[in-house]
Design a protein around this motif. Structure first.
Motif, short mmCIF file in Angstrom:
data_model
loop_
_atom_site.label_atom_id
_atom_site.label_comp_id
_atom_site.label_asym_id
_atom_site.label_seq_id
_atom_site.Cartn_x
_atom_site.Cartn_y
_atom_site.Cartn_z
N ASP A 5 0.93 -1.29 -0.28
CA ASP A 5 -0.01 -0.17 0.42
C ASP A 5 0.42 1.27 0.05
O ASP A 5 0.90 2.20 -0.82
N ARG A 8 1.80 2.02 -3.22
CA ARG A 8 0.66 2.72 -4.12
C ARG A 8 -0.10 3.65 -3.85
O ARG A 8 -0.48 4.50 -5.10
N TRP A 9 -0.04 4.37 -3.03
CA TRP A 9 -0.21 5.67 -2.25
C TRP A 9 0.05 6.12 -0.67
O TRP A 9 1.17 6.00 -0.80
N TRP A 17 -4.28 9.55 -1.90
CA TRP A 17 -3.97 9.63 -3.25
C TRP A 17 -3.16 8.62 -4.23
O TRP A 17 -1.74 7.89 -3.64
N ARG A 18 -3.29 8.52 -5.49
CA ARG A 18 -2.48 7.26 -5.97
C ARG A 18 -1.14 7.38 -6.44
O ARG A 18 -1.06 9.31 -6.42
N GLU A 71 -1.80 8.19 -12.38
CA GLU A 71 -2.44 9.18 -11.34
C GLU A 71 -3.96 8.89 -10.64
O GLU A 71 -4.61 8.98 -10.42
N ARG A 75 -5.81 1.14 -12.11
CA ARG A 75 -4.80 1.03 -11.49
C ARG A 75 -4.08 0.59 -12.30
O ARG A 75 -3.30 -0.59 -12.69
#
Length: 103
Positions: A5, A8-9, A17-18, A71, A75
């Motif tokens: 995670d 990715r975030w 936010w991605r 973003e 995904r």
């Protein structure tokens, strides 16, 4: 968040936010990031002028850059790397046509 995670975030003030696709080559990522900054600036300029068409055009450029960076849209971690790179290069080509970078 887990290690995956964290890759990715990004969390800022409790909002998630991605992150940018880490597999993008530096030159592609840097060019898309430059376009993103210039497009965000153009949104502000157009809003201050009250030019709705220019705001829409600049927001389109923001969206293209964010999609190219991974973003927004699908995904990036769910897509094969070659497909992600092709999408980033396509977004960059379109952005270069809409707003050529300063040379």
């Amino acid at each position: 968040m887990s290690t995956v995670d964290d890759e990715r975030w990004l969390v800022v003030d409790g909002r998630r936010w991605r992150r940018t696709d880490p597999s993008l080559p530096d030159d592609v990522r840097d060019a898309l990031t430059s376009h993103l900054g210039r497009a965000r600036s153009a949104v502000g300029v157009a809003k201050r002028r009250g030019d709705d068409d220019a705001v829409a055009a600049a927001r389109r450029r923001v969206g293209l850059a964010k999609h190219g960076l991974g973003e927004r849209g699908p995904r990036w971690w769910d897509r094969p790397e070659p497909e992600r790179l092709a999408a980033a290069r396509t977004a960059l080509d379109e952005l270069d046509t809409l707003a050529p970078p300063d040379v």
